[in-house]
Design an enzyme around this catalytic site. Structure first.
Site, PDB file in Angstrom:
ATOM      1  N   TYR A  39       0.795  -1.278  -0.004  1.00 10.54           N
ATOM      2  CA  TYR A  39       0.201   0.034  -0.141  1.00 10.54           C
ATOM      3  C   TYR A  39       0.967   1.390   0.056  1.00 10.54           C
ATOM      4  O   TYR A  39       0.572   2.336  -0.472  1.00 10.54           O
ATOM      5  CB  TYR A  39      -0.964  -0.091   1.086  1.00 10.54           C
ATOM      6  CG  TYR A  39      -0.389   0.422   2.416  1.00 10.54           C
ATOM      7  CD1 TYR A  39      -0.458   1.753   3.004  1.00 10.54           C
ATOM      8  CD2 TYR A  39       0.299  -0.390   3.231  1.00 10.54           C
ATOM      9  CE1 TYR A  39       0.014   2.244   4.234  1.00 10.54           C
ATOM     10  CE2 TYR A  39       0.843  -0.051   4.614  1.00 10.54           C
ATOM     11  CZ  TYR A  39       0.637   1.291   5.185  1.00 10.54           C
ATOM     12  OH  TYR A  39       1.049   1.524   6.130  1.00 10.54           O
ATOM     13  N   ASP A  89      -4.675  -4.139   3.067  1.00 13.65           N
ATOM     14  CA  ASP A  89      -3.679  -3.180   2.633  1.00 13.65           C
ATOM     15  C   ASP A  89      -3.138  -3.378   1.243  1.00 13.65           C
ATOM     16  O   ASP A  89      -2.977  -2.436   0.386  1.00 13.65           O
ATOM     17  CB  ASP A  89      -2.401  -2.955   3.658  1.00 13.65           C
ATOM     18  CG  ASP A  89      -2.719  -2.496   5.192  1.00 13.65           C
ATOM     19  OD1 ASP A  89      -3.761  -1.996   5.296  1.00 13.65           O
ATOM     20  OD2 ASP A  89      -1.815  -2.792   5.955  1.00 13.65           O
ATOM     21  N   HIS A 133      -9.330  -6.717   8.722  1.00 15.02           N
ATOM     22  CA  HIS A 133      -8.142  -5.909   8.258  1.00 15.02           C
ATOM     23  C   HIS A 133      -7.146  -6.671   7.580  1.00 15.02           C
ATOM     24  O   HIS A 133      -6.681  -6.661   6.434  1.00 15.02           O
ATOM     25  CB  HIS A 133      -7.570  -5.227   9.274  1.00 15.02           C
ATOM     26  CG  HIS A 133      -6.545  -4.080   8.874  1.00 15.02           C
ATOM     27  ND1 HIS A 133      -6.947  -2.925   8.054  1.00 15.02           N
ATOM     28  CD2 HIS A 133      -5.148  -3.994   9.158  1.00 15.02           C
ATOM     29  CE1 HIS A 133      -5.708  -2.498   7.856  1.00 15.02           C
ATOM     30  NE2 HIS A 133      -4.692  -2.793   8.535  1.00 15.02           N
ATOM     31  N   LYS A 134      -6.891  -7.748   8.214  1.00 20.10           N
ATOM     32  CA  LYS A 134      -5.881  -8.993   7.833  1.00 20.10           C
ATOM     33  C   LYS A 134      -6.398 -10.161   8.338  1.00 20.10           C
ATOM     34  O   LYS A 134      -6.984 -10.396   9.353  1.00 20.10           O
ATOM     35  CB  LYS A 134      -4.386  -8.782   8.180  1.00 20.10           C
ATOM     36  CG  LYS A 134      -3.949  -7.158   7.708  1.00 20.10           C
ATOM     37  CD  LYS A 134      -2.410  -7.008   8.073  1.00 20.10           C
ATOM     38  CE  LYS A 134      -2.010  -5.771   7.861  1.00 20.10           C
ATOM     39  NZ  LYS A 134      -0.522  -5.436   8.116  1.00 20.10           N
ATOM     40  N   TYR A 137      -5.270 -10.662  11.648  1.00 24.83           N
ATOM     41  CA  TYR A 137      -6.065  -9.727  12.713  1.00 24.83           C
ATOM     42  C   TYR A 137      -7.554 -10.285  12.530  1.00 24.83           C
ATOM     43  O   TYR A 137      -8.186  -9.378  12.193  1.00 24.83           O
ATOM     44  CB  TYR A 137      -5.769  -8.412  12.449  1.00 24.83           C
ATOM     45  CG  TYR A 137      -4.397  -7.920  12.724  1.00 24.83           C
ATOM     46  CD1 TYR A 137      -3.631  -8.482  13.671  1.00 24.83           C
ATOM     47  CD2 TYR A 137      -3.885  -7.095  11.886  1.00 24.83           C
ATOM     48  CE1 TYR A 137      -2.371  -7.961  13.746  1.00 24.83           C
ATOM     49  CE2 TYR A 137      -2.654  -6.498  11.899  1.00 24.83           C
ATOM     50  CZ  TYR A 137      -1.817  -7.041  12.751  1.00 24.83           C
ATOM     51  OH  TYR A 137      -0.375  -6.734  12.997  1.00 24.83           O
ATOM     52  N   ASP A 144      -7.991   2.387   8.631  1.00 25.16           N
ATOM     53  CA  ASP A 144      -7.067   2.281   7.728  1.00 25.16           C
ATOM     54  C   ASP A 144      -7.576   1.618   6.646  1.00 25.16           C
ATOM     55  O   ASP A 144      -7.312   2.024   5.280  1.00 25.16           O
ATOM     56  CB  ASP A 144      -5.640   1.657   7.986  1.00 25.16           C
ATOM     57  CG  ASP A 144      -5.197   2.257   9.377  1.00 25.16           C
ATOM     58  OD1 ASP A 144      -6.011   2.316  10.267  1.00 25.16           O
ATOM     59  OD2 ASP A 144      -3.890   2.271   9.743  1.00 25.16           O
ATOM     60  N   GLY A 217      -7.531  10.391   9.037  1.00 22.62           N
ATOM     61  CA  GLY A 217      -7.191  10.668   7.476  1.00 22.62           C
ATOM     62  C   GLY A 217      -7.420   9.758   6.439  1.00 22.62           C
ATOM     63  O   GLY A 217      -8.259   9.921   5.489  1.00 22.62           O
ATOM     64  N   TRP A 218      -7.222   8.341   6.844  1.00 26.10           N
ATOM     65  CA  TRP A 218      -7.092   7.401   5.750  1.00 26.10           C
ATOM     66  C   TRP A 218      -8.816   7.069   5.612  1.00 26.10           C
ATOM     67  O   TRP A 218      -9.550   7.024   4.631  1.00 26.10           O
ATOM     68  CB  TRP A 218      -6.716   5.841   6.393  1.00 26.10           C
ATOM     69  CG  TRP A 218      -5.388   5.795   6.206  1.00 26.10           C
ATOM     70  CD1 TRP A 218      -4.545   5.248   7.377  1.00 26.10           C
ATOM     71  CD2 TRP A 218      -4.416   6.093   5.235  1.00 26.10           C
ATOM     72  NE1 TRP A 218      -3.378   5.127   6.945  1.00 26.10           N
ATOM     73  CE2 TRP A 218      -3.060   5.811   5.438  1.00 26.10           C
ATOM     74  CE3 TRP A 218      -4.445   6.692   3.953  1.00 26.10           C
ATOM     75  CZ2 TRP A 218      -1.982   5.874   4.936  1.00 26.10           C
ATOM     76  CZ3 TRP A 218      -3.524   6.787   3.122  1.00 26.10           C
ATOM     77  CH2 TRP A 218      -2.193   6.441   3.518  1.00 26.10           C
TER      78      TRP A 218
END
Length: 380
Positions: A39, A89, A133-134, A137, A144, A217-218
């Site tokens: 990413y 990601d 997320h992954k 995880y 993100d 922000g992401w």
């Protein structure tokens, strides 16, 4: 600041880079490894393609195309990318493929888009329906990851799948609002564990402890870029998502520092060790400026975005004795859990390294630069 200084900075970064070892991927450089498919490089190549779109300068397109072409094989497979890793990601760099395919029609890019979409189709999900997320995880949703995956998903659905899964995308954002938004501040927590088992999460809510700037922000970019890739004619769900974006911008503006920037932990400005951080502030500049350009935000919000951009330049864009330019103040990385047992405490966010010229800061900074260019806010 004037146009030549930004062009000089971009050109220097490209000149220092090779297709295998880009100057802006500090994590890989510290590991002594060649960059694969990640990413971080995706952020930078997307920024170069946006600069090309805004300026017509072919050198940015040519480097971006060479960089991605180097990684994508004729059959559409991608060097060092695995669907089965189920790391959201890794979807992010796939966004570059849409732009490049539209520009040059290389069929291998179209095949690679389908390969990455196959990950989206099979990515494990929480019980509420959000992508993990992954794989490493399980049951975790990070802000993100909304940026890494959802704009790609929306662009694919709009261009290639007749919008069949729009409802899924809107539902995943609705879950983030439901489970991760703090009603008091209007900000969003960095992570959510649907199983409520992770050591870093609150066992009642599943939430992490703090409001990390770059994660917010992401998420801002996730909302904005997903809306940008969506067909607005779907009506109500599109308008609902737009309101989520506008509400977040209003919440973030309450925490904008007099410098124009934002703090690493957003709501603790002025606390010991907290610092004005470049990557998240750059993303906010981009989100505000592009939000105005797309008509989502009032024209007056352009002032806040421009103030952020100029604040970053004044504090962190500087010239070395040898004349080379650098962008400082970038948090190298921050996450939750993992081998490092990242706790999500205030002290944790203060402990991560601050570096120069990493793409997680440079990419958003250059995206903000393109919006400043489009708005006519940078002098020639």
């Amino acid at each position: 600041m004037q146009l030549p200084i930004f062009e000089k900075y971009i050109d220097e970064l490209i000149e220092k880079s090779t297709l295998d070892v880009p100057a802006w991927n500090i994590e890989k450089a510290r590991e002594g490894k060649a960059a694969g498919w990640n990413y971080i490089d995706g952020c930078m190549i997307l920024a170069l393609l946006e600069i090309y779109s805004a300026t017509g300068e072919k050198k940015y397109y040519e480097f971006a195309d060479a960089f991605i072409d180097h990684r994508v094989q004729e059959d559409g497979t991608i060097t060092k990318y695995s669907v089965e890793e189920y790391n959201i990601d890794n979807v992010n760099a796939g966004k570059t493929l849409f732009a490049l395919y539209a520009l040059n029609g290389k069929e291998k890019y179209r095949k690679a888009i389908d390969l990455i979409y196959s990950q989206v189709q099979t990515q494990p999900r929480t019980e509420e329906g959000n992508f993990w997320h992954k794989k490493i995880y399980p049951n975790q949703v990070w802000l993100d990851g909304m940026y890494m995956g959802q704009p790609f998903y929306m662009e694919y659905e709009t261009k290639f799948d007749d919008k069949k899964h729009y409802d899924d995308i809107f539902h995943q954002f609705a879950n983030v609002v439901k489970y991760m938004r703090d009603p008091e501040t209007g900000l969003y927590y960095h992570g959510y564990d649907a199983s409520k088992k992770a050591f870093w999460c609150d066992k009642e809510t599943g939430l992490s402890q703090n409001f990390w700037l770059r994660a917010l922000g992401w998420y801002s970019m996730a909302l904005l870029d997903t809306l940008d890739k969506a067909d607005a004619s779907v009506g109500e769900p599109y308008e609902r998502l737009k309101k989520v974006f506008v509400d977040l911008m209003d919440a973030m503006l309450k925490y904008q520092d007099a410098s124009g920037m934002w703090y690493q932990v957003v709501n603790f400005g002025g606390m010991e060790k907290n610092y004005l951080e470049t990557s998240g502030s750059s993303i906010m500049a981009y989100a505000l400026l592009k939000g105005v350009r797309l008509g989502f935000l009032p024209e007056s919000y352009q002032t806040y975005g421009a103030k952020a951009f100029h604040g970053i330049c004044e504090k962190y864009l500087s010239e070395d004795a040898d004349g080379s330019l650098h962008l400082d103040g970038i948090c190298l990385v921050a996450g939750l859990g993992g081998k490092q047992m990242r706790s999500g405490t205030y002290d944790y966010y203060m402990s991560e390294p601050v570096v120069k010229d990493d793409a997680k800061g440079v990419g958003p900074f250059l995206l903000a630069y393109t919006e400043m260019r489009r708005a006519g806010l940078i002098e020639a």
